[in-house]
Scaffold this motif. Structure first.
Motif, mmCIF file in Angstrom:
data_model
loop_
_atom_site.group_PDB
_atom_site.id
_atom_site.type_symbol
_atom_site.label_atom_id
_atom_site.label_comp_id
_atom_site.label_asym_id
_atom_site.label_seq_id
_atom_site.Cartn_x
_atom_site.Cartn_y
_atom_site.Cartn_z
ATOM 1 N N PHE A 124 -6.422 -8.693 5.158
ATOM 2 C CA PHE A 124 -5.873 -7.338 5.079
ATOM 3 C C PHE A 124 -6.188 -6.689 3.734
ATOM 4 O O PHE A 124 -5.856 -7.218 2.693
ATOM 5 C CB PHE A 124 -4.358 -7.352 5.288
ATOM 6 C CG PHE A 124 -3.960 -7.517 6.723
ATOM 7 C CD1 PHE A 124 -3.739 -6.410 7.526
ATOM 8 C CD2 PHE A 124 -3.821 -8.778 7.274
ATOM 9 C CE1 PHE A 124 -3.388 -6.560 8.849
ATOM 10 C CE2 PHE A 124 -3.460 -8.946 8.599
ATOM 11 C CZ PHE A 124 -3.251 -7.837 9.395
ATOM 12 N N GLU A 125 -6.831 -5.533 3.779
ATOM 13 C CA GLU A 125 -7.102 -4.745 2.575
ATOM 14 C C GLU A 125 -5.930 -3.815 2.271
ATOM 15 O O GLU A 125 -5.537 -3.669 1.115
ATOM 16 C CB GLU A 125 -8.348 -3.885 2.773
ATOM 17 C CG GLU A 125 -9.618 -4.647 2.866
ATOM 18 C CD GLU A 125 -10.800 -3.723 3.053
ATOM 19 O OE1 GLU A 125 -11.866 -4.082 2.569
ATOM 20 O OE2 GLU A 125 -10.687 -2.636 3.657
ATOM 21 N N ARG A 126 -5.433 -3.149 3.300
ATOM 22 C CA ARG A 126 -4.325 -2.205 3.137
ATOM 23 C C ARG A 126 -3.477 -2.188 4.397
ATOM 24 O O ARG A 126 -3.999 -2.267 5.505
ATOM 25 C CB ARG A 126 -4.833 -0.783 2.895
ATOM 26 C CG ARG A 126 -5.415 -0.580 1.537
ATOM 27 C CD ARG A 126 -5.713 0.863 1.294
ATOM 28 N NE ARG A 126 -6.005 1.002 -0.137
ATOM 29 C CZ ARG A 126 -6.163 2.135 -0.740
ATOM 30 N NH1 ARG A 126 -6.077 3.264 -0.073
ATOM 31 N NH2 ARG A 126 -6.416 2.174 -2.030
ATOM 32 N N VAL A 127 -2.168 -2.053 4.180
ATOM 33 C CA VAL A 127 -1.233 -1.880 5.288
ATOM 34 C C VAL A 127 -0.341 -0.696 4.957
ATOM 35 O O VAL A 127 0.349 -0.699 3.930
ATOM 36 C CB VAL A 127 -0.362 -3.144 5.509
ATOM 37 C CG1 VAL A 127 0.645 -2.907 6.627
ATOM 38 C CG2 VAL A 127 -1.237 -4.357 5.802
ATOM 39 N N ALA A 128 -0.381 0.311 5.809
ATOM 40 C CA ALA A 128 0.479 1.489 5.661
ATOM 41 C C ALA A 128 1.592 1.366 6.695
ATOM 42 O O ALA A 128 1.327 1.220 7.888
ATOM 43 C CB ALA A 128 -0.319 2.767 5.896
ATOM 44 N N ILE A 129 2.827 1.404 6.217
ATOM 45 C CA ILE A 129 3.992 1.309 7.095
ATOM 46 C C ILE A 129 4.643 2.680 7.167
ATOM 47 O O ILE A 129 4.980 3.267 6.136
ATOM 48 C CB ILE A 129 5.002 0.272 6.565
ATOM 49 C CG1 ILE A 129 4.337 -1.098 6.440
ATOM 50 C CG2 ILE A 129 6.229 0.213 7.462
ATOM 51 C CD1 ILE A 129 5.194 -2.143 5.747
ATOM 52 N N LEU A 130 4.804 3.189 8.383
ATOM 53 C CA LEU A 130 5.434 4.487 8.600
ATOM 54 C C LEU A 130 6.869 4.270 9.051
ATOM 55 O O LEU A 130 7.126 3.559 10.018
ATOM 56 C CB LEU A 130 4.679 5.282 9.667
ATOM 57 C CG LEU A 130 5.275 6.626 10.060
ATOM 58 C CD1 LEU A 130 5.214 7.602 8.893
ATOM 59 C CD2 LEU A 130 4.565 7.185 11.286
ATOM 60 N N GLY A 131 7.809 4.875 8.342
ATOM 61 C CA GLY A 131 9.211 4.771 8.738
ATOM 62 C C GLY A 131 10.114 5.305 7.659
ATOM 63 O O GLY A 131 9.692 5.543 6.528
ATOM 64 N N HIS A 132 11.364 5.484 8.015
ATOM 65 C CA HIS A 132 12.338 6.035 7.074
ATOM 66 C C HIS A 132 13.500 5.078 6.815
ATOM 67 O O HIS A 132 14.383 5.384 6.044
ATOM 68 C CB HIS A 132 12.879 7.370 7.614
ATOM 69 C CG HIS A 132 13.489 7.221 8.975
ATOM 70 N ND1 HIS A 132 12.732 7.297 10.121
ATOM 71 C CD2 HIS A 132 14.753 6.976 9.366
ATOM 72 C CE1 HIS A 132 13.522 7.097 11.163
ATOM 73 N NE2 HIS A 132 14.740 6.900 10.744
ATOM 74 N N ILE A 145 -9.429 -5.767 7.184
ATOM 75 C CA ILE A 145 -8.480 -5.069 8.044
ATOM 76 C C ILE A 145 -7.697 -4.035 7.251
ATOM 77 O O ILE A 145 -7.163 -4.324 6.185
ATOM 78 C CB ILE A 145 -7.488 -6.059 8.688
ATOM 79 C CG1 ILE A 145 -8.239 -7.131 9.467
ATOM 80 C CG2 ILE A 145 -6.500 -5.320 9.592
ATOM 81 C CD1 ILE A 145 -7.366 -8.292 9.899
ATOM 82 N N ARG A 146 -7.622 -2.854 7.807
ATOM 83 C CA ARG A 146 -6.693 -1.831 7.351
ATOM 84 C C ARG A 146 -5.758 -1.579 8.520
ATOM 85 O O ARG A 146 -6.215 -1.367 9.644
ATOM 86 C CB ARG A 146 -7.419 -0.569 6.928
ATOM 87 C CG ARG A 146 -8.255 -0.838 5.684
ATOM 88 C CD ARG A 146 -8.659 0.382 4.983
ATOM 89 N NE ARG A 146 -9.386 0.001 3.769
ATOM 90 C CZ ARG A 146 -9.759 0.854 2.854
ATOM 91 N NH1 ARG A 146 -9.492 2.138 3.004
ATOM 92 N NH2 ARG A 146 -10.398 0.446 1.783
ATOM 93 N N ALA A 147 -4.467 -1.651 8.252
ATOM 94 C CA ALA A 147 -3.490 -1.566 9.340
ATOM 95 C C ALA A 147 -2.529 -0.411 9.136
ATOM 96 O O ALA A 147 -2.074 -0.152 8.015
ATOM 97 C CB ALA A 147 -2.712 -2.876 9.445
#
Length: 126
Positions: free
Chosen positions: A84-92, A53-55
């Motif tokens: 999970f291989e990678r998790v990218a979190i978008l936010g500030h 999983i890439r999330a």
């Protein structure tokens, strides 16, 4: 009257054993939100033996979790963290860096926070 908006939107793409799961969270997540989303995720993961999983987690409108929802999130992480291989979190939000470090304890792959969506998606694909 004030309208309290909260919830999770999910997208799932499957390419053989790899899954790209995208989440968009807004407001304060509740136990009910997880009761809605968990069967969807479980169903997608059950279809693939040894999923990778890439999330992509868009947390730009996330305010946080209710305590019971945080527990639900932890249980999901413990159950599927090895997938999970990678998790990218978008936010500030500043607390996302802290949350990503905690997430690394429960996820086998990498977790990284981004302020730019294109950078996050490029990192997931690399």
């Amino acid at each position: 009257m004030t309208i309290c908006r909260h919830g999770i939107t999910v997208g799932i793409e499957r390419v053989e054993t790899r899954l790209l799961v995208s989440f968009k969270a807004c407001g304060t997540l509740t136990h009910q939100d997880y009761q809605t989303i968990t069967p969807i995720l479980e169903s997608a993961l059950a279809e693939v033996e040894h999923p990778q999983i890439r999330a992509f987690f868009d947390a730009s409108e996330l305010e946080g979790w209710e305590l019971r929802a945080a527990w639900d999130d932890l249980k999901l992480g413990l159950k599927h963290g090895q997938d999970f291989e990678r998790v990218a979190i978008l936010g500030h939000q500043q607390w996302l860096e802290w949350a990503s470090k905690v997430g690394n304890w429960f996820i086998a792959g990498e977790v990284q926070v981004f302020e730019d969506e294109q950078s996050a998606l490029a990192w997931l694909e690399s």
